[in-house]
Design an enzyme around this catalytic site. Structure first.
Site, short mmCIF file in Angstrom:
data_model
loop_
_atom_site.label_atom_id
_atom_site.label_comp_id
_atom_site.label_asym_id
_atom_site.label_seq_id
_atom_site.Cartn_x
_atom_site.Cartn_y
_atom_site.Cartn_z
N LYS A 85 0.84 -1.20 0.00
CA LYS A 85 0.00 0.00 0.00
C LYS A 85 0.87 1.24 0.00
O LYS A 85 2.04 1.24 0.39
CB LYS A 85 -0.94 0.01 1.21
N PRO A 87 9.53 -4.16 -0.46
CA PRO A 87 10.66 -3.77 0.39
C PRO A 87 10.32 -3.85 1.87
O PRO A 87 9.18 -3.57 2.27
CB PRO A 87 10.94 -2.34 -0.04
N VAL A 88 11.31 -4.22 2.67
CA VAL A 88 11.13 -4.34 4.12
C VAL A 88 11.39 -2.98 4.78
O VAL A 88 12.24 -2.22 4.33
CB VAL A 88 12.10 -5.42 4.67
N ALA A 89 10.65 -2.70 5.85
CA ALA A 89 10.80 -1.43 6.59
C ALA A 89 10.71 -0.24 5.65
O ALA A 89 11.55 0.64 5.64
CB ALA A 89 12.11 -1.41 7.38
N ALA A 117 3.46 -1.35 4.39
CA ALA A 117 2.67 -2.39 5.05
C ALA A 117 3.04 -3.79 4.58
O ALA A 117 2.19 -4.67 4.50
CB ALA A 117 1.17 -2.14 4.85
N GLY A 118 4.32 -3.99 4.29
CA GLY A 118 4.75 -5.30 3.80
C GLY A 118 4.46 -6.44 4.75
O GLY A 118 4.00 -7.51 4.34
N THR A 178 0.42 -6.75 5.18
CA THR A 178 -0.30 -7.35 4.05
C THR A 178 -0.06 -8.86 3.98
O THR A 178 -0.94 -9.62 3.60
CB THR A 178 0.06 -6.65 2.72
N ASP A 223 -2.65 -1.90 10.74
CA ASP A 223 -2.77 -1.83 9.28
C ASP A 223 -3.39 -3.09 8.67
O ASP A 223 -3.77 -3.09 7.50
CB ASP A 223 -1.39 -1.62 8.63
#
Length: 291
Positions: free
Chosen positions: A10, A94-96, A100-101, A104, A136
């Protein structure tokens, strides 16, 4: 039985913080939008009763610290599920990154395990369970374009965002969400984005108006420490972006383009700048309307 799910990232089309609750959670008002960038998860039940997770990268924790495993454990305990599940995550988001990786992926786990284990829970019931694990996650379960209020769990679905092209770019830095909010609390926020105006522009299909109103109260905090945020935005605007903004607590930046050729040029310019090792050409998406 084996299931595969896409877990979409997102971006924030506006993010405001309006207060802090007694429990420390920040009260927000923001517009969330899924984009066509996703992780892929597979789920297969097993008779061992174990919760097993593997991942495509060793950067991802695959034990009970991972939100996917927490979701599986919560559902298994609450509904007395005897079977276990074997899961695999292919990570692309991508992480951080403020996208909202993790949330999700957790949302995908709720939806898939609900089906895999025959729990027959509604999305509303899943959202009520999910908020205890992450604010989230309810949005990620519902998806599309939505106004989020409260701590992010009070959702109002709105019209789909106008078709356009997006360039998404994450610098080679990780930003602590906790640090960003703590720093925000120490500052006086003078300018708040017009979230209602952004919502109205989206519903009117007015991309330029929407971009003229987008704001993120967290951007000043993150961009003041990491100059890459502003530098990437400038590159995207120079290549014809209608607007360029930071999403979430950052450091990821997205550019909104109304022409494909300009988006491709913006993507190329960001890659050549070497400011963002992770860069993507993307678009808004409503996963609920996928064919």
């Amino acid at each position: 039985m084996k299931l595969e799910r896409k877990a979409y990232a997102k971006i924030n089309l506006g993010l405001d913080v309006t207060g802090v609750r007694e429990d420390g959670y920040h009260i927000v008002k923001m517009i969330m939008q899924n984009v066509d960038l996703y992780d892929t998860l597979t789920f297969e039940d097993n008779d061992s009763g174990d919760i097993i997770l593997t991942a495509s990268t060793d950067k991802i924790e695959t034990d009970e610290r991972n939100l996917i495993c927490k979701v599986a454990g919560q559902l298994k305990d609450k509904y007395n599920v005897k079977k276990g599940v074997t899961m695999h995550l292919v990570k692309r988001i991508p992480v951080a990154a403020g996208m909202a990786g993790g949330s999700t992926d957790g949302a995908a786990a709720y939806l898939a395990l609900n089906e895999l284990w025959g729990l027959n829970l509604s999305k509303k019931e899943l959202c009520e369970l999910a908020v205890s694990l992450g604010a989230d996650i309810p949005y990620c379960i519902i998806g599309g374009t939505a106004l989020a209020e409260g701590i992010g769990e009070e959702l109002t679905t709105i019209s789909d965002m106008t078709d356009c092209y997006l360039v998404i770019a994450k610098p080679a830095i990780d930003v602590s969400t906790g640090w960003v909010y703590k720093e925000l609390d120490s500052r006086e926020v003078i300018t708040h984005p017009d979230i209602d105006g952004i919502k109205a522009a989206i519903e009117a299909g007015n991309l330029k108006k929407m971009c003229s109103l987008i704001g993120n109260v967290l951007e000043d905090v993150t961009a003041s420490k990491y100059k890459e945020v502003g530098q990437i935005e400038e590159i995207l605007r120079n290549e014809g972006a209608v607007g360029a903004f930071m999403t979430g607590s950052g450091p990821t930046v997205f550019g909104v383009f109304d022409k494909k050729e300009a988006a491709e040029a913006g993507y190329k310019a960001v890659v050549e700048s070497k400011l963002a090792p992770e860069a993507f050409l993307s678009a808004p998406i409503n996963p609920g309307k996928e064919d």
